[in-house]
Scaffold this motif. Sequence first.
Motif, PDB file in Angstrom:
ATOM      1  N   LEU A  62       0.343  -1.310   0.294  1.00  0.00           N
ATOM      2  CA  LEU A  62      -0.067  -0.084   0.077  1.00  0.00           C
ATOM      3  C   LEU A  62       0.466   1.405   0.348  1.00  0.00           C
ATOM      4  N   MET A  63       1.708   1.109   1.107  1.00  0.00           N
ATOM      5  CA  MET A  63       2.831   2.122   0.082  1.00  0.00           C
ATOM      6  C   MET A  63       3.774   2.626  -0.757  1.00  0.00           C
ATOM      7  N   TYR A  64       4.096   1.300  -1.472  1.00  0.00           N
ATOM      8  CA  TYR A  64       4.445   1.219  -2.635  1.00  0.00           C
ATOM      9  C   TYR A  64       3.566   2.244  -3.747  1.00  0.00           C
ATOM     10  N   LEU A  65       2.147   1.862  -3.683  1.00  0.00           N
ATOM     11  CA  LEU A  65       1.178   2.181  -3.939  1.00  0.00           C
ATOM     12  C   LEU A  65       0.824   3.759  -4.185  1.00  0.00           C
ATOM     13  N   THR A  66       0.747   4.489  -2.830  1.00  0.00           N
ATOM     14  CA  THR A  66       0.511   5.455  -2.377  1.00  0.00           C
ATOM     15  C   THR A  66       2.245   6.497  -2.554  1.00  0.00           C
ATOM     16  N   ASN A  67       2.680   6.178  -2.748  1.00  0.00           N
ATOM     17  CA  ASN A  67       3.857   6.560  -3.350  1.00  0.00           C
ATOM     18  C   ASN A  67       4.660   6.352  -4.549  1.00  0.00           C
ATOM     19  N   GLY A  68       3.864   6.291  -4.908  1.00  0.00           N
ATOM     20  CA  GLY A  68       3.605   5.889  -6.690  1.00  0.00           C
ATOM     21  C   GLY A  68       3.964   5.235  -7.794  1.00  0.00           C
ATOM     22  N   GLY A  69       3.946   3.787  -6.905  1.00  0.00           N
ATOM     23  CA  GLY A  69       4.954   2.635  -7.363  1.00  0.00           C
ATOM     24  C   GLY A  69       3.985   2.145  -8.300  1.00  0.00           C
ATOM     25  N   SER A  70       4.620   1.990  -9.409  1.00  0.00           N
ATOM     26  CA  SER A  70       3.693   0.600 -10.507  1.00  0.00           C
ATOM     27  C   SER A  70       4.143  -0.099 -11.337  1.00  0.00           C
ATOM     28  N   ASP A  71       5.099  -0.272 -10.899  1.00  0.00           N
ATOM     29  CA  ASP A  71       6.274  -1.613 -11.627  1.00  0.00           C
ATOM     30  C   ASP A  71       6.289  -2.262 -10.866  1.00  0.00           C
ATOM     31  N   LEU A  72       5.079  -3.569 -10.747  1.00  0.00           N
ATOM     32  CA  LEU A  72       5.272  -4.479  -9.784  1.00  0.00           C
ATOM     33  C   LEU A  72       7.150  -5.369  -9.543  1.00  0.00           C
ATOM     34  N   ARG A  73       7.717  -5.293 -10.592  1.00  0.00           N
ATOM     35  CA  ARG A  73       8.678  -5.966 -10.817  1.00  0.00           C
ATOM     36  C   ARG A  73       9.948  -5.717  -9.345  1.00  0.00           C
ATOM     37  N   PRO A  74       9.848  -4.288  -8.878  1.00  0.00           N
ATOM     38  CA  PRO A  74      10.986  -4.276  -8.041  1.00  0.00           C
ATOM     39  C   PRO A  74      10.186  -4.520  -6.550  1.00  0.00           C
ATOM     40  N   PHE A  75       8.987  -4.265  -6.598  1.00  0.00           N
ATOM     41  CA  PHE A  75       8.047  -4.841  -5.316  1.00  0.00           C
ATOM     42  C   PHE A  75       8.213  -6.374  -4.892  1.00  0.00           C
ATOM     43  N   VAL A  76       8.300  -7.295  -6.234  1.00  0.00           N
ATOM     44  CA  VAL A  76       7.820  -8.661  -5.560  1.00  0.00           C
ATOM     45  C   VAL A  76       8.901  -9.669  -5.733  1.00  0.00           C
ATOM     46  N   SER A  77      10.355  -8.116  -6.414  1.00  0.00           N
ATOM     47  CA  SER A  77      11.729  -9.119  -5.835  1.00  0.00           C
ATOM     48  C   SER A  77      11.891  -8.952  -4.381  1.00  0.00           C
ATOM     49  N   ARG A  78      11.902  -7.434  -4.426  1.00  0.00           N
ATOM     50  CA  ARG A  78      12.661  -6.976  -2.327  1.00  0.00           C
ATOM     51  C   ARG A  78      11.661  -8.230  -1.955  1.00  0.00           C
ATOM     52  N   TYR A  79      10.715  -8.745  -2.137  1.00  0.00           N
ATOM     53  CA  TYR A  79       9.920 -10.086  -1.098  1.00  0.00           C
ATOM     54  C   TYR A  79      10.391 -11.213  -1.528  1.00  0.00           C
ATOM     55  N   GLY A  80      11.140 -11.335  -2.526  1.00  0.00           N
ATOM     56  CA  GLY A  80      11.090 -12.588  -3.431  1.00  0.00           C
ATOM     57  C   GLY A  80       9.962 -13.393  -3.386  1.00  0.00           C
ATOM     58  N   ILE A  81       8.941 -12.814  -3.637  1.00  0.00           N
ATOM     59  CA  ILE A  81       7.405 -13.683  -4.369  1.00  0.00           C
ATOM     60  C   ILE A  81       7.167 -12.627  -5.836  1.00  0.00           C
TER      61      ILE A  81
END
Length: 167
Positions: A62-81
């Motif tokens: 949710l914070m990633y989206l609030t901060n304007g995140g749109s590319d999911l690759r870095p987010f899922v990579s950070r968590y190994g999912i």
Amino acid sequence: MNDNLRGRKSRKLLTPPQFSLDELLISPMRLRRVYDEDGEVSYLPLKSNRRPTGIQIFDDYLMYLTNGGSDLRPFVSRYGIRREDLDSLVFLFTGMRNIDFRLAYRKRVADEYLRYTDLSMEDVARLSGYGTSFNFFLAYKKAHGMSPLRYRARIRQKGDLGRYRVD
């Protein structure tokens, strides 16, 4: 593309969703305007729940989206999912497909920027995850039949400009 076109069955959560978009939205606004007894303006930190679910990975999303995140690759990579893991998590909590949730969340964040700030359309597009002002324009034209600038004039009420600040 809908799930049926990808060879997947469309899903429907058979229980009420645990969270609504309103419950999950983390405002990008950090400060609230206040007036002292002499009418002088200052800004105080806005109390907001940065952990609405209590589930770290989802709240971080949710914070990633609030901060304007749109590319999911870095987010899922950070968590190994996998992206599919995140899609399932969003579906289980909200009953919505992740793409639909992201679009609705992005629009709500952009609406706050439009209503309470005088940021340019380019800045609102970037900060809310639309990327470019052209993408932003197309999304609002499709959703509301008008440009984001016209939509801003429509939703802004007296006293809204500057009521909250980002910094």
